[in-house]
Design a protein around this motif. Structure first.
Motif, PDB file in Angstrom:
ATOM      1  N   LEU A 107       0.810  -1.229   0.000  1.00  0.00           N
ATOM      2  CA  LEU A 107       0.000   0.000   0.000  1.00  0.00           C
ATOM      3  C   LEU A 107       0.837   1.271   0.000  1.00  0.00           C
ATOM      4  N   TYR A 108       2.037   1.184   0.595  1.00  0.00           N
ATOM      5  CA  TYR A 108       2.864   2.395   0.741  1.00  0.00           C
ATOM      6  C   TYR A 108       4.127   2.276  -0.104  1.00  0.00           C
ATOM      7  N   ARG A 109       4.282   3.205  -1.036  1.00  0.00           N
ATOM      8  CA  ARG A 109       5.493   3.162  -1.885  1.00  0.00           C
ATOM      9  C   ARG A 109       6.708   3.643  -1.115  1.00  0.00           C
ATOM     10  N   ARG A 110       6.468   4.505  -0.122  1.00  0.00           N
ATOM     11  CA  ARG A 110       7.587   4.988   0.701  1.00  0.00           C
ATOM     12  C   ARG A 110       7.340   4.557   2.141  1.00  0.00           C
ATOM     13  N   LEU A 111       7.969   3.483   2.504  1.00  0.00           N
ATOM     14  CA  LEU A 111       7.810   2.968   3.868  1.00  0.00           C
ATOM     15  C   LEU A 111       9.183   3.049   4.533  1.00  0.00           C
ATOM     16  N   SER A 112       9.242   3.636   5.742  1.00  0.00           N
ATOM     17  CA  SER A 112      10.561   3.868   6.345  1.00  0.00           C
ATOM     18  C   SER A 112      11.084   2.645   7.101  1.00  0.00           C
ATOM     19  N   TYR A 113      10.367   1.547   7.071  1.00  0.00           N
ATOM     20  CA  TYR A 113      10.817   0.337   7.776  1.00  0.00           C
ATOM     21  C   TYR A 113      10.425  -0.885   6.948  1.00  0.00           C
ATOM     22  N   LYS A 114      11.125  -1.980   7.211  1.00  0.00           N
ATOM     23  CA  LYS A 114      10.801  -3.235   6.526  1.00  0.00           C
ATOM     24  C   LYS A 114      10.115  -4.165   7.521  1.00  0.00           C
ATOM     25  N   PRO A 115       8.802  -4.432   7.323  1.00  0.00           N
ATOM     26  CA  PRO A 115       8.080  -5.263   8.305  1.00  0.00           C
ATOM     27  C   PRO A 115       8.738  -6.616   8.545  1.00  0.00           C
ATOM     28  N   LEU A 116       9.370  -7.177   7.506  1.00  0.00           N
ATOM     29  CA  LEU A 116       9.918  -8.529   7.662  1.00  0.00           C
ATOM     30  C   LEU A 116      11.369  -8.545   8.149  1.00  0.00           C
ATOM     31  N   ALA A 117      11.956  -7.365   8.369  1.00  0.00           N
ATOM     32  CA  ALA A 117      13.368  -7.368   8.760  1.00  0.00           C
ATOM     33  C   ALA A 117      13.700  -6.478   9.945  1.00  0.00           C
ATOM     34  N   ASP A 118      12.922  -5.412  10.150  1.00  0.00           N
ATOM     35  CA  ASP A 118      13.362  -4.381  11.100  1.00  0.00           C
ATOM     36  C   ASP A 118      12.833  -4.531  12.522  1.00  0.00           C
ATOM     37  N   PHE A 119      12.349  -5.697  12.879  1.00  0.00           N
ATOM     38  CA  PHE A 119      11.766  -5.882  14.214  1.00  0.00           C
ATOM     39  C   PHE A 119      12.261  -7.175  14.850  1.00  0.00           C
ATOM     40  N   THR A 315       1.933 -11.490   3.824  1.00  0.00           N
ATOM     41  CA  THR A 315       2.453 -10.469   2.917  1.00  0.00           C
ATOM     42  C   THR A 315       2.311 -10.969   1.478  1.00  0.00           C
ATOM     43  N   GLN A 316       2.645 -12.248   1.268  1.00  0.00           N
ATOM     44  CA  GLN A 316       2.514 -12.822  -0.085  1.00  0.00           C
ATOM     45  C   GLN A 316       1.049 -12.902  -0.515  1.00  0.00           C
ATOM     46  N   ARG A 317       0.158 -13.139   0.436  1.00  0.00           N
ATOM     47  CA  ARG A 317      -1.255 -13.297   0.103  1.00  0.00           C
ATOM     48  C   ARG A 317      -1.893 -11.962  -0.306  1.00  0.00           C
ATOM     49  N   TYR A 318      -1.575 -10.893   0.449  1.00  0.00           N
ATOM     50  CA  TYR A 318      -2.268  -9.627   0.222  1.00  0.00           C
ATOM     51  C   TYR A 318      -1.682  -8.801  -0.914  1.00  0.00           C
ATOM     52  N   THR A 319      -0.386  -8.948  -1.168  1.00  0.00           N
ATOM     53  CA  THR A 319       0.249  -8.071  -2.161  1.00  0.00           C
ATOM     54  C   THR A 319      -0.490  -8.098  -3.509  1.00  0.00           C
ATOM     55  N   PRO A 320      -0.805  -9.282  -4.089  1.00  0.00           N
ATOM     56  CA  PRO A 320      -1.531  -9.263  -5.366  1.00  0.00           C
ATOM     57  C   PRO A 320      -2.929  -8.658  -5.270  1.00  0.00           C
ATOM     58  N   VAL A 321      -3.609  -8.849  -4.129  1.00  0.00           N
ATOM     59  CA  VAL A 321      -4.966  -8.288  -3.959  1.00  0.00           C
ATOM     60  C   VAL A 321      -4.899  -6.764  -4.041  1.00  0.00           C
ATOM     61  N   ILE A 322      -3.920  -6.200  -3.352  1.00  0.00           N
ATOM     62  CA  ILE A 322      -3.793  -4.740  -3.307  1.00  0.00           C
ATOM     63  C   ILE A 322      -3.364  -4.203  -4.671  1.00  0.00           C
ATOM     64  N   LYS A 323      -2.450  -4.936  -5.308  1.00  0.00           N
ATOM     65  CA  LYS A 323      -1.982  -4.499  -6.648  1.00  0.00           C
ATOM     66  C   LYS A 323      -3.173  -4.513  -7.613  1.00  0.00           C
ATOM     67  N   THR A 324      -4.031  -5.575  -7.537  1.00  0.00           N
ATOM     68  CA  THR A 324      -5.205  -5.656  -8.426  1.00  0.00           C
ATOM     69  C   THR A 324      -6.147  -4.494  -8.160  1.00  0.00           C
ATOM     70  N   ALA A 325      -6.321  -4.161  -6.883  1.00  0.00           N
ATOM     71  CA  ALA A 325      -7.215  -3.052  -6.541  1.00  0.00           C
ATOM     72  C   ALA A 325      -6.638  -1.714  -7.006  1.00  0.00           C
ATOM     73  N   GLY A 326      -5.328  -1.713  -7.264  1.00  0.00           N
ATOM     74  CA  GLY A 326      -4.669  -0.504  -7.765  1.00  0.00           C
ATOM     75  C   GLY A 326      -4.691   0.641  -6.752  1.00  0.00           C
ATOM     76  N   GLN A 327      -4.707   0.309  -5.470  1.00  0.00           N
ATOM     77  CA  GLN A 327      -4.784   1.384  -4.471  1.00  0.00           C
ATOM     78  C   GLN A 327      -3.443   1.582  -3.774  1.00  0.00           C
ATOM     79  N   PHE A 328      -3.022   2.827  -3.711  1.00  0.00           N
ATOM     80  CA  PHE A 328      -1.867   3.173  -2.890  1.00  0.00           C
ATOM     81  C   PHE A 328      -2.363   4.101  -1.798  1.00  0.00           C
ATOM     82  N   ALA A 329      -1.706   4.059  -0.659  1.00  0.00           N
ATOM     83  CA  ALA A 329      -2.149   4.910   0.443  1.00  0.00           C
ATOM     84  C   ALA A 329      -1.316   6.186   0.523  1.00  0.00           C
ATOM     85  N   ASP A 330      -0.231   6.272  -0.273  1.00  0.00           N
ATOM     86  CA  ASP A 330       0.588   7.495  -0.206  1.00  0.00           C
ATOM     87  C   ASP A 330       0.739   8.138  -1.575  1.00  0.00           C
TER      88      ASP A 330
END
Ligand code: ASP
Length: 330
Positions: A107-119, A315-330
């Motif tokens: 959803l966010y093209r500019r995200l300041s953290y990596k959910p799968l690495a930074d925690f 993350t793998q499940r939702y990414t295509p759904v969001i891409k299909t919806a063509g929605q970005f939040a930023d």
């Protein structure tokens, strides 16, 4: 698969009382020596906030320190996650977040953290299915009629959600895709304000957690069209799933995870994780939540690996759904 809760007579008020009288001295020597902050990405009074506060009160018993909820709302939960990623890794800041941790990278093209690495990944928490509800005076009486109404009224129907990146937003995207009509989505800062707008008749529909909606469903202040999980719920046994009612395969359940800044000491991660497990194993502590439809995951998910693996899959499940919806939040 979920663990079955035993019936108990304790109430939420009972939990608060027990927590204030039963803090144990056993952990007073080492960590934690001061209150722990639990960051919540949504507004006070919403389901994520309520879950955090109820668990925090119970966890304080075994931690010997209070767990203080801090609401950092905005940007679909990414502000709270970014704040936690940057916080001192000293064991005094944790984050509770939900599916939004998995949807943010798409959803966010500019995200300041990596959910799968930074925690540091502590554990999954509770799962909470959702309900599709409508304002009390919305004409369709059931989901079949709602489908016809949606086809003919299209984008005149307002579907509220708790902000871009919220699970209610995800549910609204999936609903639009499944139904095949345009709906106008209206973002709020959390479920609290979205639900208030629905109750005031300012919007038509909302897809949100049972922990927030069941009291209003029982009071008949809203119309109930179905549950979003793949199977019916014990808390609403007579309510069909959306999948049963024509949206084959529709399945949205809110899952939660506890995270900490990268580098948080192992001792703190383990103690916080152990306190969470104790709380979830205490039926008197979780009964109110399970009565409201929350489900306790099996033990293997209540672990760092359980959370990390699940986050990857989601993350793998939702990414295509969001891409299909063509929605970005930023
Ligand atoms: N229920 C919200 C969501 O849809 C978040 C909240 O206010 O707890 O993500």
């Amino acid at each position: 698969m979920y663990r079955i809760m035993k019936k108990t007579i304790f109430t939420v008020a009972g939990i608060v009382l027990a927590a204030t009288t039963a803090t144990g001295p056993a952990m007073a020597q080492g960590y934690p020596t001061k209150p722990i902050t639990l960051v919540v990405p949504y507004s006070a009074g919403g389901p994520t906030d309520v879950l955090a506060r109820m668990l925090g009160v119970v966890m304080a018993r075994s931690l010997g320190q209070s767990v203080v909820v801090e609401n950092k709302t905005g940007a679909g939960g990414t502000l709270a996650a970014a704040y936690t990623a940057r916080a001192a890794p000293d064991g005094y800041t944790f984050l509770i977040h939900h599916n939004g941790m998995a949807t943010a990278p798409a959803l966010y093209r500019r995200l300041s953290y990596k959910p799968l690495a930074d925690f540091e990944y502590v554990s999954q928490v509770l799962d909470v299915p959702m309900t599709l509800i409508g304002r009390k005076d919305l004409p369709p009486k059931n989901f079949k009629e709602l489908l016809v109404h949606l086809k003919s009224h299209g984008d005149k129907i307002n579907l509220a959600h708790a902000g871009l990146g919220a699970v209610s937003h995800l549910c609204s995207m999936l609903l639009r895709q499944a139904v095949g009509t345009e709906l106008t989505t209206v973002p709020y800062q959390g479920t609290g304000p979205a639900l208030n707008a629905l109750l005031a008749g300012q919007v038509d529909l909302l897809c949100d957690q049972t922990t927030a909606t069941i009291p209003y469903i029982k009071a008949q202040s809203v119309k109930l069209y179905g549950v979003t999980s793949s199977t019916r719920l014990k808390a609403l046994p007579d309510t069909p799933t959306l999948s049963e009612q024509g949206l084959a395969g529709f399945n949205v359940v809110v899952w939660h995870g506890i995270y900490a800044p990268k580098g948080t000491p192992k001792e703190a991660l383990e103690k916080f994780g152990a306190a969470l497990k104790l709380a979830l194993n205490d039926p008197s502590a979780t009964q109110r939540l399970t009565d409201l439809g929350a489900l306790i995951p099996d033990d293997d998910k209540l672990s760092p690996a359980g959370l990390q693996t699940w986050l990857q899959q989601e993350t793998q499940r939702y990414t295509p759904v969001i891409k299909t919806a063509g929605q970005f939040a930023d």
